[in-house]
Design an enzyme around this catalytic site. Structure first.
Site, PDB file in Angstrom:
ATOM      1  N   GLU A 290      -8.917  58.139  -1.703  1.00 28.81           N
ATOM      2  CA  GLU A 290      -8.313  57.858  -0.238  1.00 28.81           C
ATOM      3  C   GLU A 290      -9.400  58.293   1.093  1.00 28.81           C
ATOM      4  O   GLU A 290      -8.909  58.956   1.820  1.00 28.81           O
ATOM      5  CB  GLU A 290      -6.984  58.114  -0.078  1.00 28.81           C
ATOM      6  CG  GLU A 290      -5.854  57.749  -1.144  1.00 28.81           C
ATOM      7  CD  GLU A 290      -4.589  58.509  -0.736  1.00 28.81           C
ATOM      8  OE1 GLU A 290      -3.637  58.059  -1.243  1.00 28.81           O
ATOM      9  OE2 GLU A 290      -4.710  59.616  -0.196  1.00 28.81           O
ATOM     10  N   CYS A 361      -3.692  64.977  34.515  1.00 35.13           N
ATOM     11  CA  CYS A 361      -3.302  66.084  35.311  1.00 35.13           C
ATOM     12  C   CYS A 361      -2.848  67.041  34.219  1.00 35.13           C
ATOM     13  O   CYS A 361      -1.767  67.166  34.130  1.00 35.13           O
ATOM     14  CB  CYS A 361      -2.422  65.394  36.067  1.00 35.13           C
ATOM     15  SG  CYS A 361      -2.116  66.713  37.662  1.00 35.13           S
TER      16      CYS A 361
END
Length: 431
Positions: A290, A361
């Site tokens: 995978e 922020c």
């Protein structure tokens, strides 16, 4: 340079897949994800061809789409003949909308909801990577209600520690994923799965983690898994037809990272698996792997505009950009290292030591610390490399910042793969 799809053109600008990145920034604006389609296709072919060459025609490479999931990526890997693994109803829906054949979809997840299980069955998902007792009961019940027999592969934990970032280790005994072999719980789980109606157990799955650069780790897990196949055959009379060895192949984020030879690594694993199956007295199962990150990571980069350069005398310098942890949270999460450069000054010496700061922020909104860049100023274009995996897929609207678009490059031309979000998109579901 770090990857072969990167170069410096005659203007002194960074070129990616043969396209001037400064020109891309000017055309599409920043911040911006950019993908090299041919690079993705090359990696798909490398895995498919190597697995069939060394494990036989029944072997399959599954693209682990949590690394980068949007409609066009499913179309690309479909064209290349890969199957996919998905980890949520949303990824199933995206693949289905892209026209991906559902019988080639393998559904992962340690806590699939009943709604997701039902949706996956309604879509015709080929295999469930079953994780636990509760999930087995739900799959059996829902499949019975629908009058179907659902194919499953049982996820197990082989007890392997990959010595990588703690947050991405998945194969150790105390992982949240799967059932541990070492404790004796796994064989009881297999016995339980075999007792349930409406379920067809196809084999076993393991996954040990990410950023693995050699075949040894996969060989270690294969040894444990094949011994377990032999034990189950002896104790329960069931012989697994499929063994999924997972993904986790590494990619180069910085110059000191090693190169991964995909074919050589898969050949090494195949030799070990064949010998181990012979010595354990089991038929070699169909092998699945995978890859996710290693298919898309170096096929991507992110372009930003520099907003300010701030030097705190005697301490450090910051280069502030118009993106950050909203489009790339990996440094904040893992301390992941990146390579970066000023795209419109790529031919200049990287002599400026600084920290790349995002616009959120948040004090922790950083992309890199103590990195060497070219001297820069407001309006310059910063390129952060190897961002094709786990950037778009982990992006958020933190601070209500719109998510970035994806521009796909092929044959020297560019096209939009995902549109840039707008403020209207952000409030679309608000009441």
């Amino acid at each position: 340079m770090l990857h072969t799809n990167l170069s410096i053109n005659e203007k002194g600008n960074l070129s990616f897949a043969g396209v001037d990145t400064a020109e891309l920034a000017n055309e599409y604006k920043t911040p911006l994800y950019v993908l090299d389609e041919e690079r993705i296709r090359e990696k798909c072919r490398a895995y498919i061809n190597s697995m069939k060459k060394y494990f036989g025609e029944s072997a399959q490479a599954l693209y682990a789409s949590k690394a980068l999931s949007f409609k066009e990526i499913y179309r690309i890997v479909k064209d290349e003949g890969m199957s996919v693994d998905v980890v949520s109803g949303g990824e199933i829906y995206t693949a289905k909308e892209a026209g991906f054949p559902m019988e080639r979809v393998y559904f992962h997840g340690n806590n699939k909801t009943d709604d997701e299980i039902e949706f996956a069955m309604d879509c015709g998902v080929g295999y469930f990577m079953a994780d636990c007792r509760e999930e087995l009961l739900a799959i059996s019940r829902i499949a019975g209600e629908k009058g179907i027999t659902q194919k499953i592969i049982m996820r197990l934990t082989p007890g392997i520690d990959t010595h990588t970032y703690e947050a991405v280790r998945t194969g150790q005994v105390d992982s949240k994923f799967g059932t541990a072999i070492e404790t004796g719980q796994a064989i009881k789980m297999i016995e339980f799965a075999l007792s349930l109606p409406n379920i067809s157990l196809d084999g076993f799955h393991c996954h040990v983690g990410s950023q693995v650069f050699d075949g040894e780790t996969f060989c270690q897990s294969a040894e444990i898994m094949i011994d377990f196949i032999a034990l189950v055959k002896k104790e329960l009379g069931y012989e697994a037809k499929t063994l999924n060895l997972g993904g986790g192949f590494g990619v180069r984020y910085i110059e000191s990272d090693p190169h991964l030879d995909i074919e050589k690594t898969i050949e090494e694993i195949s030799v070990y698996v064949k010998n181990k199956c012979a010595s354990a007295g089991v038929t070699m199962p169909r092998i699945l792997m995978e890859p996710g990150r290693s298919i898309v990571a170096d096929a991507g980069l992110t372009l930003y505009s520099v907003g300010s350069v701030k030097t705190i005398t005697g301490y450090k310098s910051y280069v502030a950009i118009d993106g950050g942890m909203g489009d790339n949270p990996r440094y904040a999460l893992y301390g992941s290292l990146y390579s970066a450069l000023i795209a419109n000054k790529a031919d200049k010496e990287a002599s400026f030591k600084c920290t790349i700061a995002g616009k959120c922020c948040e004090s922790g909104d950083l992309i890199a610390e103590d990195i060497m860049l070219q001297e820069c100023e407001k309006g310059d274009i910063l390129a952060v490399l190897t961002t094709g995996a786990y950037n778009f897929s982990m992006a958020s609207n933190y601070n209500r910042i719109p998510r970035l678009p994806i521009v796909i490059l092929k044959d020297g031309k560019s096209r939009i793969g995902v549109k840039r979000e707008t403020y209207e998109d952000i409030v679309r579901n608000d009441m």
